[in-house]
Design a protein around this motif. Structure first.
Motif, PDB file in Angstrom:
ATOM      1  N   GLY A 368       5.424  24.155  43.972  1.00  0.00           N
ATOM      2  CA  GLY A 368       4.541  25.307  43.868  1.00  0.00           C
ATOM      3  C   GLY A 368       4.002  25.730  45.217  1.00  0.00           C
ATOM      4  N   HIS A 369       3.413  26.939  45.258  1.00  0.00           N
ATOM      5  CA  HIS A 369       2.801  27.496  46.466  1.00  0.00           C
ATOM      6  C   HIS A 369       1.282  27.564  46.268  1.00  0.00           C
ATOM      7  CE1 HIS A 369       6.396  29.465  48.609  1.00  0.00           C
ATOM      8  NE2 HIS A 369       6.876  28.635  47.694  1.00  0.00           N
ATOM      9  N   TRP A 370       0.528  27.268  47.335  1.00  0.00           N
ATOM     10  CA  TRP A 370      -0.936  27.351  47.286  1.00  0.00           C
ATOM     11  C   TRP A 370      -1.364  28.765  46.934  1.00  0.00           C
ATOM     12  CZ3 TRP A 370      -5.597  25.151  47.247  1.00  0.00           C
ATOM     13  CH2 TRP A 370      -6.701  25.927  47.621  1.00  0.00           C
ATOM     14  N   SER A 371      -2.283  28.839  45.962  1.00  0.00           N
ATOM     15  CA  SER A 371      -2.844  30.126  45.564  1.00  0.00           C
ATOM     16  C   SER A 371      -4.291  29.900  45.166  1.00  0.00           C
ATOM     17  CB  SER A 371      -2.056  30.723  44.394  1.00  0.00           C
ATOM     18  OG  SER A 371      -2.675  31.910  43.936  1.00  0.00           O
ATOM     19  N   ALA A 372      -5.217  30.411  45.955  1.00  0.00           N
ATOM     20  CA  ALA A 372      -6.641  30.196  45.695  1.00  0.00           C
ATOM     21  C   ALA A 372      -7.104  30.888  44.429  1.00  0.00           C
ATOM     22  CB  ALA A 372      -7.461  30.677  46.895  1.00  0.00           C
ATOM     23  N   THR A 373      -6.357  31.880  43.969  1.00  0.00           N
ATOM     24  CA  THR A 373      -6.771  32.635  42.786  1.00  0.00           C
ATOM     25  C   THR A 373      -6.200  32.079  41.497  1.00  0.00           C
ATOM     26  OG1 THR A 373      -4.918  34.149  43.055  1.00  0.00           O
ATOM     27  CG2 THR A 373      -6.978  34.738  44.163  1.00  0.00           C
ATOM     28  N   ASP A 374      -5.279  31.130  41.589  1.00  0.00           N
ATOM     29  CA  ASP A 374      -4.668  30.570  40.382  1.00  0.00           C
ATOM     30  C   ASP A 374      -5.531  29.436  39.852  1.00  0.00           C
ATOM     31  OD1 ASP A 374      -2.655  28.694  38.861  1.00  0.00           O
ATOM     32  OD2 ASP A 374      -1.642  30.635  39.069  1.00  0.00           O
ATOM     33  N   PRO A 375      -5.670  29.287  38.529  1.00  0.00           N
ATOM     34  CA  PRO A 375      -6.508  28.203  37.983  1.00  0.00           C
ATOM     35  C   PRO A 375      -6.057  26.824  38.447  1.00  0.00           C
ATOM     36  CG  PRO A 375      -5.995  29.804  36.282  1.00  0.00           C
ATOM     37  CD  PRO A 375      -5.188  30.188  37.471  1.00  0.00           C
ATOM     38  N   THR A 376      -4.753  26.638  38.661  1.00  0.00           N
ATOM     39  CA  THR A 376      -4.257  25.338  39.128  1.00  0.00           C
ATOM     40  C   THR A 376      -4.066  25.305  40.637  1.00  0.00           C
ATOM     41  OG1 THR A 376      -1.963  26.023  38.814  1.00  0.00           O
ATOM     42  CG2 THR A 376      -3.064  24.969  36.941  1.00  0.00           C
ATOM     43  N   LEU A 377      -4.472  26.377  41.312  1.00  0.00           N
ATOM     44  CA  LEU A 377      -4.308  26.526  42.759  1.00  0.00           C
ATOM     45  C   LEU A 377      -2.839  26.524  43.183  1.00  0.00           C
ATOM     46  CD1 LEU A 377      -7.182  24.243  44.124  1.00  0.00           C
ATOM     47  CD2 LEU A 377      -7.231  26.688  43.615  1.00  0.00           C
ATOM     48  N   LEU A 378      -1.916  26.645  42.227  1.00  0.00           N
ATOM     49  CA  LEU A 378      -0.482  26.678  42.509  1.00  0.00           C
ATOM     50  C   LEU A 378       0.142  27.896  41.832  1.00  0.00           C
ATOM     51  CD1 LEU A 378       0.685  22.959  42.105  1.00  0.00           C
ATOM     52  CD2 LEU A 378       0.456  24.255  44.229  1.00  0.00           C
ATOM     53  N   ALA A 379       0.946  28.614  42.583  1.00  0.00           N
ATOM     54  CA  ALA A 379       1.717  29.734  42.045  1.00  0.00           C
ATOM     55  C   ALA A 379       3.205  29.415  42.173  1.00  0.00           C
ATOM     56  CB  ALA A 379       1.378  31.016  42.794  1.00  0.00           C
ATOM     57  N   ASN A 380       4.020  30.167  41.437  1.00  0.00           N
ATOM     58  CA  ASN A 380       5.488  29.975  41.470  1.00  0.00           C
ATOM     59  C   ASN A 380       5.857  28.525  41.149  1.00  0.00           C
ATOM     60  OD1 ASN A 380       5.713  32.693  42.472  1.00  0.00           O
ATOM     61  ND2 ASN A 380       5.245  31.886  44.522  1.00  0.00           N
ATOM     62  N   THR A 381       5.227  27.982  40.150  1.00  0.00           N
ATOM     63  CA  THR A 381       5.387  26.564  39.838  1.00  0.00           C
ATOM     64  C   THR A 381       6.702  26.313  39.105  1.00  0.00           C
ATOM     65  OG1 THR A 381       2.997  26.411  39.614  1.00  0.00           O
ATOM     66  CG2 THR A 381       4.300  24.582  38.748  1.00  0.00           C
ATOM     67  N   SER A 382       7.362  25.207  39.480  1.00  0.00           N
ATOM     68  CA  SER A 382       8.552  24.719  38.776  1.00  0.00           C
ATOM     69  C   SER A 382       8.440  23.212  38.651  1.00  0.00           C
ATOM     70  CB  SER A 382       9.837  25.069  39.530  1.00  0.00           C
ATOM     71  OG  SER A 382      10.053  26.462  39.560  1.00  0.00           O
ATOM     72  N   VAL A 383       8.738  22.698  37.463  1.00  0.00           N
ATOM     73  CA  VAL A 383       8.752  21.256  37.226  1.00  0.00           C
ATOM     74  C   VAL A 383      10.164  20.876  36.793  1.00  0.00           C
ATOM     75  CG1 VAL A 383       7.851  19.344  35.859  1.00  0.00           C
ATOM     76  CG2 VAL A 383       6.316  21.170  36.625  1.00  0.00           C
ATOM     77  N   VAL A 384      10.765  19.932  37.528  1.00  0.00           N
ATOM     78  CA  VAL A 384      12.129  19.484  37.254  1.00  0.00           C
ATOM     79  C   VAL A 384      12.082  18.001  36.926  1.00  0.00           C
ATOM     80  CG1 VAL A 384      14.475  19.260  38.138  1.00  0.00           C
ATOM     81  CG2 VAL A 384      13.052  21.198  38.847  1.00  0.00           C
ATOM     82  N   SER A 385      12.700  17.631  35.805  1.00  0.00           N
ATOM     83  CA  SER A 385      12.770  16.229  35.391  1.00  0.00           C
ATOM     84  C   SER A 385      14.238  15.834  35.283  1.00  0.00           C
ATOM     85  CB  SER A 385      12.070  16.030  34.045  1.00  0.00           C
ATOM     86  OG  SER A 385      12.180  14.686  33.618  1.00  0.00           O
ATOM     87  N   CYS A 386      14.594  14.703  35.907  1.00  0.00           N
ATOM     88  CA  CYS A 386      16.006  14.301  36.000  1.00  0.00           C
ATOM     89  C   CYS A 386      16.204  12.912  35.419  1.00  0.00           C
ATOM     90  CB  CYS A 386      16.471  14.305  37.454  1.00  0.00           C
ATOM     91  SG  CYS A 386      16.320  15.910  38.275  1.00  0.00           S
TER      92      CYS A 386
END
Length: 651
Positions: A368-386
């Motif tokens: 993810g990218h830092w975003s002060a306005t996002d509730p999780t402080l992360l934008a463009n989030t991707s979670v990959v599980s392998c």
């Protein structure tokens, strides 16, 4: 008997019918002919032996047939050898002679064409002799022949590629076939240039190989130098360096060495590859991009047990978060801190408590990218599980043949001979330490703008490559599927590099393991092209049949020639006291004669056809006869013969 030639007393340009009077016909010719009109025309019964042109001699045609048979046998034998032995001769590319380089291809392209060209010249002489002999064959028939078959016939006056057609029109079948074969040779000669072709052929020979090392996963434990492995992976995967010896982009192979390599001897000449049975180890990932909400959630972790609400995102500069989710039956969780000190976050961790049904373990990645306005402080989030898998495969490995033991071997290909087997428990519990160890190396740099481990850094660089981005930019958003592919690439490369270095240990015992390998040698071999060979053999067989027919025709149909009618003098001897001379004399003595006998005859023929009459020269039948029992052939009119029912011209 009338003759529609030009009358010397008639006005110029007119043709009249003139009798052939005693003044124009030698009296002794008529008497002598009637005395011997029905004598045998076989020269063997009347004098010297018949003259036959050299090309039509039995030995000449026999020589031609012998050469044709030899060529057929040679082509068939070479074709069989070529099919059985991958060619019938080994050739090089060039030949140095007289300070110049000559292409050897001339030997198998120009030479066959030259052979068939010479054979074609031999046949052209046979066909020409048969064509020249045909008028004399017709003149020697008991009933003679029409002028167009005898005294007016000359195939040499017909253009060469139409002679066969003219012969067929005259029903001279053997002559027509002989002339047709001349044209066939004009096609056969260039076709023979494609009879042989030089191409690469492979030959196999067996040789023993020695295995002086084996794989041991237990060596890949917590004490291994992970940073050295990651540096090697970065060089090969990111910067395009040569693969580590005995690896490709997917497998680590058990190395082997030939006896001549261990002895320091050179490999066999022209050896191109070495194939031996071996074992290949590989690690692979089955990655899934999780969906937020249905597969995972990111929440803010409480800093204490109080019930006070957390600070508002707009005024927070950092916070601690928890990612929880489920991937195909395995629960996953990550805890990480996000602050405004970094722009890009790539959190990596391992989950080794999955059930057997859930495939034992997971490698989890949150991007993810830092975003002060996002509730999780992360934008463009991707979670990959392998999900992680380990396997070993028995198969045949092909490598280049090096000149020495230390030389690098290029991997040419791997052909599995058995189904892949799971190798997770070859060394009990090794995978737990290995997967945990992957994320224990990280380097802090004031220049970096992303927060992750060394393993994660390689993944991000690989993802930028896959997405087609050369220069790193914090504004670049990496897609989840690109991250999943990049994670799989890096893990596979790290595992095979570790197995080829740390996991490869010397073979126990004094006697190394041996096996039998195959060395492939590439040679340039000369092959016979099957369809060309079949075509050439078929044509030669057809030509041989025609040659036999020509020989039989020459033996069955005689002439009264005792010498070669070469030159004007010999032809003058044949026409002595002949009515043909009288016909020619009348034309030459006619008014307006311009020196062209055949032109006058052609003009007369056209006018005669318009009047419905024919010239005596055309209408009468001509033959060659022995006069007065003396061996003196003469071309005369076949008077006194019953020719009312004479059929086709025949031979």
């Amino acid at each position: 008997m009338a003759n529609a030639l030009r009358n010397p007393g008639a006005p110029a340009g007119q043709f009249t019918s003139l009798p052939l009077s005693p003044a124009t016909t030698p009296p002794h010719l008529d008497e002598e002919y009637h005395d011997d009109a029905h004598k045998a025309t076989d020269p063997s019964q009347n004098g010297p032996k018949e003259w036959i042109s050299v090309p039509l001699q039995p030995w000449s045609i026999g020589l031609f047939i012998s050469i044709a048979i030899s060529l057929i046998i040679a082509i068939i034998v070479l074709l069989v050898i070529s099919l059985r032995n991958h060619g019938f001769a080994t050739v090089g590319h060039a030949l140095a002679a007289y300070s110049a380089t000559w292409r050897l291809s001339l030997l198998w392209t120009a030479f066959p064409s030259l052979v068939f060209t010479l054979l074609g010249l031999h046949w052209a002489a046979i066909a020409s002799a048969a064509s020249d002999r045909q008028p004399f064959v017709a003149l020697n028939r008991p009933d003679g022949g029409l002028a167009k078959e005898t005294v007016l016939l000359d195939y040499r006056a017909t253009i060469s590629f139409l002679r066969w057609y003219e012969a067929f029109r005259n029903k001279h079948w053997v002559v027509g076939l002989a002339e047709l074969v001349v044209l066939v040779f004009s096609v056969l000669s260039p076709l023979a240039a494609s009879l042989f072709v030089a191409t690469s052929a492979s030959f196999n020979q067996q040789t023993p190989v020695v295995f002086n090392g084996t794989f041991n996963q237990a060596a890949m434990n917590s004490s291994m130098d992970l940073r050295a492995l990651l540096d090697t992976v970065t060089a090969t995967l990111i910067y395009g360096a040569t693969d580590h010896p005995w690896t490709d982009h997917e497998h680590a192979f058990r190395p082997f060495y030939t006896q001549f390599q261990l002895a320091g001897e050179p490999p066999p000449r022209n050896a191109t590859s070495l194939t031996a049975p071996t074992v290949a180890h590989a690690g692979y990932l089955n990655c899934t991009v999780l969906e937020q909400g249905s597969d995972y959630e990111i929440t803010i972790k409480s800093e204490n047990s109080s019930t006070q609400p957390p600070t508002e995102p707009s005024v927070r500069s950092s916070a601690q978060f928890v990612m929880t989710g489920n991937d195909r039956g395995c629960s996953i969780q990550q805890e990480f801190t996000v602050s405004d000190l970094q722009v890009v976050y790539f959190v990596t961790s391992s989950q080794i408590s999955c059930s057997v049904a859930a495939l034992f373990s997971r490698l989890v990645f949150t991007y993810g990218h830092w975003s002060a306005t996002d509730p999780t402080l992360l934008a463009n989030t991707s979670v990959v599980s392998c999900a992680v898998g380990y396997r070993k495969t028995t198969g045949d490995l092909s490598v280049t043949v090096p000149s020495s033991r230390e030389s690098n071997r290029e991997i040419l290909g791997f052909n599995p001979t058995e189904e892949p087997q799971d190798s997770r428990d070859d060394a009990f519990g090794f995978w737990r330490l290995f997967e945990w160890k992957l994320f224990q190396s990280s380097t802090f740099s004031v220049d970096t703008t992303w927060a992750t481990t060394d393993f994660g850094t390689i993944i991000l660089y690989r993802a930028l490559q896959r997405q087609g981005i050369r220069a790193r930019s914090n504004a670049t958003v990496l897609a989840g599927n690109v991250l999943a592919q990049s994670i799989s690439d890096v893990f596979t490369s790290v595992y095979l590099t570790g197995m080829a270095t740390v996991g490869l240990v010397p073979t126990a015992g004094d006697s190394p393991e041996t096996a039998t390998a195959t060395i492939v040698t590439q040679l340039t071999r000369l092959f016979v092209v099957p369809w060309v060979a079949g075509t050439v053999v078929g044509i030669l067989a057809f030509i041989m049949a025609i040659a036999i027919s020509v020989l039989a025709h020459a033996r069955r149909h005689k002439t009264l020639l005792y010498e070669e009618p070469a030159g004007l003098f010999a032809n003058a001897g044949l026409l002595e006291d002949s009515e043909l001379i009288e016909f020619a004399r009348r034309v030459k003595n006619s008014e307006g004669f311009d020196g062209k006998l055949m032109a006058v005859l052609g003009e007369e023929g056209k006018k005669g056809a318009q009047r419905g009459v024919e010239s005596d020269l055309v209408r009468d039948r001509w033959k060659m006869s022995v006069i007065g029992g003396i061996v003196k052939p003469r071309v005369i009119i076949a008077d006194g013969l019953d020719v009312t029912n004479v059929g086709a011209a025949g031979p």
